[in-house]
Design a protein around this motif. Structure first.
Motif, PDB file in Angstrom:
ATOM      1  N   THR A 159       4.751   7.047   0.292  1.00 15.28           N
ATOM      2  CA  THR A 159       4.439   8.936  -0.754  1.00 15.28           C
ATOM      3  C   THR A 159       5.680   9.289  -0.969  1.00 15.28           C
ATOM      4  O   THR A 159       5.264  10.201  -1.900  1.00 15.28           O
ATOM      5  CB  THR A 159       3.606   9.157   0.735  1.00 15.28           C
ATOM      6  OG1 THR A 159       2.514   8.904   1.088  1.00 15.28           O
ATOM      7  CG2 THR A 159       2.898  11.063   0.203  1.00 15.28           C
ATOM      8  N   ASP A 202      -2.725   7.911  -3.632  1.00 13.15           N
ATOM      9  CA  ASP A 202      -1.839   7.501  -2.439  1.00 13.15           C
ATOM     10  C   ASP A 202      -2.966   7.536  -1.225  1.00 13.15           C
ATOM     11  O   ASP A 202      -4.464   7.782  -1.694  1.00 13.15           O
ATOM     12  CB  ASP A 202      -1.073   9.036  -2.238  1.00 13.15           C
ATOM     13  CG  ASP A 202      -0.763   8.232  -0.803  1.00 13.15           C
ATOM     14  OD1 ASP A 202      -0.116   7.419  -0.166  1.00 13.15           O
ATOM     15  OD2 ASP A 202      -0.084   9.272  -0.708  1.00 13.15           O
ATOM     16  N   GLU A 203      -3.433   6.254  -0.472  1.00 15.54           N
ATOM     17  CA  GLU A 203      -4.008   5.876   0.377  1.00 15.54           C
ATOM     18  C   GLU A 203      -4.997   5.366  -0.066  1.00 15.54           C
ATOM     19  O   GLU A 203      -5.710   5.745   0.027  1.00 15.54           O
ATOM     20  CB  GLU A 203      -4.520   7.459   1.067  1.00 15.54           C
ATOM     21  CG  GLU A 203      -2.945   8.503   1.593  1.00 15.54           C
ATOM     22  CD  GLU A 203      -2.356   7.079   3.184  1.00 15.54           C
ATOM     23  OE1 GLU A 203      -3.349   6.699   3.436  1.00 15.54           O
ATOM     24  OE2 GLU A 203      -1.678   7.620   3.627  1.00 15.54           O
TER      25      GLU A 203
HETATM   26 MG   LIG Z   1       1.990   8.237   2.976  1.00 18.82          MG
END
Ligand SMILES: [Mg+2]
Ligand SMILES: Nc1ncnc2c1ncn2[C@@H]1O[C@H](COP(=O)(O)OP(=O)(O)OP(=O)(O)O)[C@@H](O)[C@H]1O
Length: 392
Positions: free
Chosen positions: A57, A174-175
């Motif tokens: 991140t 992200d993710e």
């Molecule tokens: Mg992360």
């Protein structure tokens, strides 16, 4: 030392005082940025895959900050099971478009804004999130309702507009492992189409996720293996770990004793989250300005408790007794290396590999373990094997 001055930042997504050991990725990204700005050309999409807490991140945020004050159109989203990816992307692009309208001539942006408006109204008909009321939606380009095709069309218009403006578009997710199989298929389709231009458009996509992500993408479409430039984000090597611990304190007139530093490096084992935790707790217990071995021993124990409580224990407690047996067998058999499922079967006194599949699938779903290859299982959290071994 004064906790107010503490430079270390353990946690999730918190920018570290020094982003250590990621120079190769940042260098490669600089090439992408310059090619977009100087040649109007785009590169292959990236996937950053790595264990929990290795710094995916913060790296995405760093890429974003490298281009956002250069006039790029940017969007960053986090995939979750709660919000469809299309909706999340539309919302993030609204923000990106608003920033762009303040910076670039409206005449150049008119088409992308209109196409985007039609896309976002299709995705979210309430119109709660869209660009200015004065913008007329342009129908028939990116509003068919088929996410893959619409995303491809939107990416294309974004890429063309960026080229005209002498910037690029950066889309970060992200993710990404949380996206559904259909969403991953749509994403692959859109990126695949984008790459087929004679002169690839300057739209860069970067997805980040757990080590299971490459396999998920490949399952969605067969060509995904060649579609992305996979950049595994790993633990930090010795030099980078050293810099993560020493650079942030130097400006405060603080020095590490040699034995203290080598002990801290051993405790953190190159794991970025742990480096921040050790640094933070060591700082809070140390009288300074020299950091001693004792500071690291006391601070290291506190850091270890923080990581145990914050990372390992919650995962352990979510596991059922049968799943814990499997975790325990993995820790005993292979420590921090991938364990073979057939060896696990034997070690656990089961007859068939399929006897483990219920526990295995549940643990995969909870994100506690992943399959680096067929027939193998590994922990998604560095150091989890040590914690598991200590549980009775
Ligand atoms: Mg992360
Ligand atoms: N290169 C680095 N150098 C020093 N510290 C770092 C580095 N990268 C990340 N960190 C620190 O590690 C911690 C975890 O970072 P981050 O949340 O970005 O990891 P992540 O890979 O996104 O984790 P997750 O998989 O849980 O989302 C943060 O405290 C961050 O400050």
């Amino acid at each position: 030392m004064d906790p107010v001055d503490n430079p270390f930042r353990p946690g999730a997504g918190r920018r570290p005082p020094v982003l250590a050991g990621r120079e190769p990725v940042l260098q490669a990204f600089m090439v992408i940025r310059r090619r977009a700005e100087e040649l109007g050309e785009g590169e292959r999409a990236w996937v950053l895959n790595g264990l929990l807490g290795v710094g995916k991140t913060v790296l995405l945020n760093e890429l974003m900050s490298q281009v956002s004050d250069r006039g790029w159109i940017t969007a960053k989203v986090e995939a979750t099971a709660r919000t469809p990816l299309a909706v999340a992307l539309a919302h993030a692009l609204v923000r990106g478009m608003r920033t762009a309208t303040g910076r670039h001539p409206e005449s150049t942006l008119r088409r992308v804004l209109g196409v985007f408006k039609a896309f976002s109204l299709r995705v979210d008909p309430t119109g709660a999130f869209t660009v200015g009321a004065a913008i007329e939606p342009i129908p028939g380009v990116a509003d068919s309702g088929r996410f893959g095709d619409d995303l491809a069309a939107l990416f294309e218009v974004l890429g063309e507009t960026s080229r005209e403006l002498g910037v690029g578009t950066l889309v970060l997710v992200d993710e990404l492992q949380e996206a559904t199989a259909e969403e991953l298929t749509a994403l692959n389709t859109a990126i695949h189409q984008l790459g087929q231009h004679d002169a690839p458009l300057p739209l860069t996509f970067v997805g980040a996720g757990l080590p299971s992500l490459p396999a998920q993408l490949a399952e969605a479409t067969s060509y995904a293996e060649r579609l992305y430039d996979y950049r595994p984000i790993g633990l930090l090597d010795e030099a980078a770990s050293r810099s993560a611990l020493t650079d942030p304190v130097r400006g405060h007139g603080v020095r590490w004793d040699d034995d203290a530093l080598s002990q801290a490096l051993t405790v953190a084992a190159g794991y970025p989250y742990f480096l921040q935790a050790v640094g933070k707790h060591m700082w809070d217990v140390s009288a300074g300005p020299d950091i001693t071995l004792e500071d690291v021993e006391v601070g290291g124990a506190a850091a270890r408790r923080e990581v145990d409580d914050g990372l390992y224990r919650s995962r352990w407690e979510r596991a059922t007794p049968a799943q814990r047996d499997l975790l325990r067998a993995m820790a005993e058999l292979a420590a921090d290396q991938p364990a073979s499922v057939s060896e696990l079967t034997t070690a656990m006194g089961k007859r068939r590999v399929s006897d483990l599949s219920v526990s295995r699938n549940e643990l995969l779903k909870k994100g506690l373990v992943y399959a680096p290859e067929r027939g193998l299982l590994a922990f998604t959290v560095p150091g989890m094997h040590t914690f598991v071994r200590e549980q009775h």
